[in-house]
Scaffold this active site. Structure first.
Site, PDB file in Angstrom:
ATOM      1  N   CYS A  79     -88.211 -17.992  -0.966  1.00  0.00           N
ATOM      2  CA  CYS A  79     -87.160 -17.243  -0.280  1.00  0.00           C
ATOM      3  C   CYS A  79     -87.261 -15.736  -0.480  1.00  0.00           C
ATOM      4  CB  CYS A  79     -85.800 -17.731  -0.753  1.00  0.00           C
ATOM      5  SG  CYS A  79     -85.578 -17.564  -2.536  1.00  0.00           S
ATOM      6  N   SER A 368     -83.752 -24.000  -6.825  1.00  0.00           N
ATOM      7  CA  SER A 368     -83.613 -25.300  -6.166  1.00  0.00           C
ATOM      8  C   SER A 368     -82.474 -25.288  -5.132  1.00  0.00           C
ATOM      9  CB  SER A 368     -83.429 -26.377  -7.223  1.00  0.00           C
ATOM     10  OG  SER A 368     -83.520 -27.645  -6.636  1.00  0.00           O
TER      11      SER A 368
HETATM   12  C1  LIG Z   1     -87.509 -22.156  -3.201  1.00  0.00           C
HETATM   13  S1  LIG Z   1     -88.547 -22.991  -4.311  1.00  0.00           S
HETATM   14  C2  LIG Z   1     -88.338 -24.646  -3.798  1.00  0.00           C
HETATM   15  C3  LIG Z   1     -87.587 -25.443  -4.764  1.00  0.00           C
HETATM   16  C4  LIG Z   1     -87.472 -26.922  -4.526  1.00  0.00           C
HETATM   17  N1  LIG Z   1     -86.925 -27.291  -3.271  1.00  0.00           N
HETATM   18  C5  LIG Z   1     -86.657 -27.512  -5.658  1.00  0.00           C
HETATM   19  O1  LIG Z   1     -85.775 -28.330  -5.411  1.00  0.00           O
HETATM   20  O2  LIG Z   1     -86.878 -27.129  -6.807  1.00  0.00           O
HETATM   21  C6  LIG Z   1     -90.131 -22.617  -3.704  1.00  0.00           C
HETATM   22  C7  LIG Z   1     -91.259 -23.342  -4.407  1.00  0.00           C
HETATM   23  O3  LIG Z   1     -92.449 -23.083  -3.675  1.00  0.00           O
HETATM   24  C8  LIG Z   1     -93.515 -22.998  -4.571  1.00  0.00           C
HETATM   25  N2  LIG Z   1     -94.589 -22.253  -3.871  1.00  0.00           N
HETATM   26  C9  LIG Z   1     -94.558 -20.973  -3.493  1.00  0.00           C
HETATM   27  N3  LIG Z   1     -95.674 -20.658  -2.814  1.00  0.00           N
HETATM   28  C10 LIG Z   1     -96.422 -21.785  -2.764  1.00  0.00           C
HETATM   29  C11 LIG Z   1     -97.678 -22.098  -2.183  1.00  0.00           C
HETATM   30  N4  LIG Z   1     -98.365 -21.181  -1.534  1.00  0.00           N
HETATM   31  N5  LIG Z   1     -98.157 -23.351  -2.315  1.00  0.00           N
HETATM   32  C12 LIG Z   1     -97.453 -24.291  -2.995  1.00  0.00           C
HETATM   33  N6  LIG Z   1     -96.255 -24.055  -3.549  1.00  0.00           N
HETATM   34  C13 LIG Z   1     -95.739 -22.825  -3.434  1.00  0.00           C
HETATM   35  C14 LIG Z   1     -92.934 -22.296  -5.784  1.00  0.00           C
HETATM   36  O4  LIG Z   1     -93.693 -22.607  -6.928  1.00  0.00           O
HETATM   37  C15 LIG Z   1     -91.524 -22.868  -5.820  1.00  0.00           C
HETATM   38  O5  LIG Z   1     -91.456 -23.984  -6.689  1.00  0.00           O
END
Ligand SMILES: C[S@@+](CC[C@H](N)C(=O)[O-])C[C@H]1O[C@@H](n2cnc3c(N)ncnc32)[C@H](O)[C@@H]1O
EC number: 2.1.1.204
Length: 383
Positions: A79, A368
């Site tokens: 985000c 999250s």
């Molecule tokens: C907003 S959080 C999502 C959280 C999730 N819905 C939860 O319930 O915890 C975004 C997640 O995307 C992951 N992320 C960011 N860029 C990424 C990428 N290029 N490939 C894989 N994961 C990624 C981060 O590590 C983070 O855990």
């Protein structure tokens, strides 16, 4: 209904997975993908039988995706590119790259997923990333609905206003009339407070307090009559539960560890958002909670024999030592990670591995989502 095969992208600690379970929709998560080691350790701890791919999404080929044979995607892309504190770099932020990659792949998957649900911060709705998402979905013939929803809308005393998009592939359709407008709340919702119109304005992900538009007279603790009235009004909203239902207090827990240290009290007391166990509100808990003070989440007044107003009204002119004595009467403490997890709808069997520090727990929870809100959206999307 045929069992859904769900691909959970940006899976973090599995908020989407819990929401899917809570929705009772027949489904299995065929794979979860995330690059963060801490989040992955927590995910694995709670979902040991789910295939977790600890890699970047853009590091997966079209073929890797097709092999997973999924028919639904649940995702919360990073985000930061869309928050004020994240400088709103939008699609030029490298953190948006993986999301644009998913959009690029979507029309080329062996079969289009029947359902897509996306969660992001307030701010995403005006981004170019959102425009690219809508364009791709329309070109692929999806029916879609965008919504802005906060958990307060379903009676949870926590503000976490988020952007959601649900989409269903042709020839599917939703059970409600879609609209090109962004809905404020669920389609069936008659509640007036789905978008936290009464809540303290904080940036949605990074957490800094916005300027208040009223230059009103400060009654106490930097708060104007309007601020106090807004809080009073939220606290009298009986459709919203009291915070006490989500607390660990009285469960043999030692809360001393969570007490605000003197330095924080002296420096930031006026900036704290203070709530009591019988409050029916709290501000969004962000990943900086427990570390940064301003705009990262509410703190709890555990001693309610003392009036907040009385304490704050007499602070002026006092020495630091006297101030501290006054403020300490309130027994202010941080919410525990478990309490935040409760407010965010994580089931009681969700736990952290022992080596995950409290700071890391706050961090991943702040990233999250509200499980109850998403679970309701999943049900809405597939029925
Ligand atoms: C907003 S959080 C999502 C959280 C999730 N819905 C939860 O319930 O915890 C975004 C997640 O995307 C992951 N992320 C960011 N860029 C990424 C990428 N290029 N490939 C894989 N994961 C990624 C981060 O590590 C983070 O855990």
């Amino acid at each position: 209904m045929e069992k859904l095969r769900v691909l959970e992208l940006y899976s973090g600690i599995g908020g989407m997975h819990y929401a899917l379970k809570a929705s009772l929709v027949p489904a299995e998560v065929v794979a979860a993908v995330d690059v963060n080691t801490t989040a992955n350790e927590i995910y694995k701890h709670n979902f040991p039988n789910t295939l977790l791919l600890p890699k970047t999404i853009e590091g997966m080929t079209l073929n890797d995706f097709n092999k997973l044979d999924f028919n639904a995607i649940l995702m919360s892309p990073p985000c930061q590119p869309f928050t004020r504190i994240g400088l709103q770099c939008d699609i030029s932020d490298p953190r948006t790259k993986s999301f644009l990659y998913v959009l690029d792949l979507l029309p080329r998957f062996n079969k289009l997923p029947r359902f897509i649900l996306l969660e992001n911060v307030k701010g995403f709705e005006t981004s170019s990333a959102r425009d690219a998402l809508i364009k791709t979905l329309k070109e692929c013939n999806y029916s879609l609905q965008e919504l802005m929803i906060s958990p307060t809308c379903i009676g949870i005393p926590n503000s976490r206003l988020r952007y959601f998009l649900i989409a269903t592939a042709f020839p599917g359709s939703f059970s409600f009339q879609t609209t090109p407008e962004i809905l404020n709340g669920f389609p069936d919702s008659s509640s007036s407070d789905c978008t936290d119109s009464f809540s303290v304005p904080v940036s949605q992900c990074g957490g800094i307090r916005s300027e208040t538009s009223d230059n009103g007279y400060v009654i106490y603790k930097l708060e104007t009559a309007q601020d106090l009235e807004r809080k009073r009004s939220q606290d009298s909203e009986e459709t919203v539960q009291m915070l006490q239902d989500f607390l660990e207090e009285g469960q043999g827990m030692d809360m001393e560890h969570y007490r605000l240290p003197p330095k924080t009290l002296l420096r930031y007391a006026l900036l704290l958002d203070i709530v009591q166990p019988n409050s029916r509100r709290s501000v969004c808990f962000t990943k900086g909670y427990g570390h940064y003070v301003e705009g990262t989440g509410s703190v709890l007044q555990s001693c309610t024999d003392v009036e907040l107003e009385t304490v704050f009204k007499c602070l002026e002119g006092l020495s630091d030592e006297e101030k501290l004595k006054q403020l300490s009467q309130l027994k202010l403490r941080y919410f525990t990670p478990r309490e935040i997890a409760n407010l965010m709808g994580f089931p009681s069997h969700f736990t952290f591995p022992e080596d995950i520090s409290i700071k890391q727990q706050y961090r991943v929870l702040g990233n999250s989502l509200n499980v109850h809100v998403v679970s309701k959206l999943i049900s809405l999307m597939v029925t």
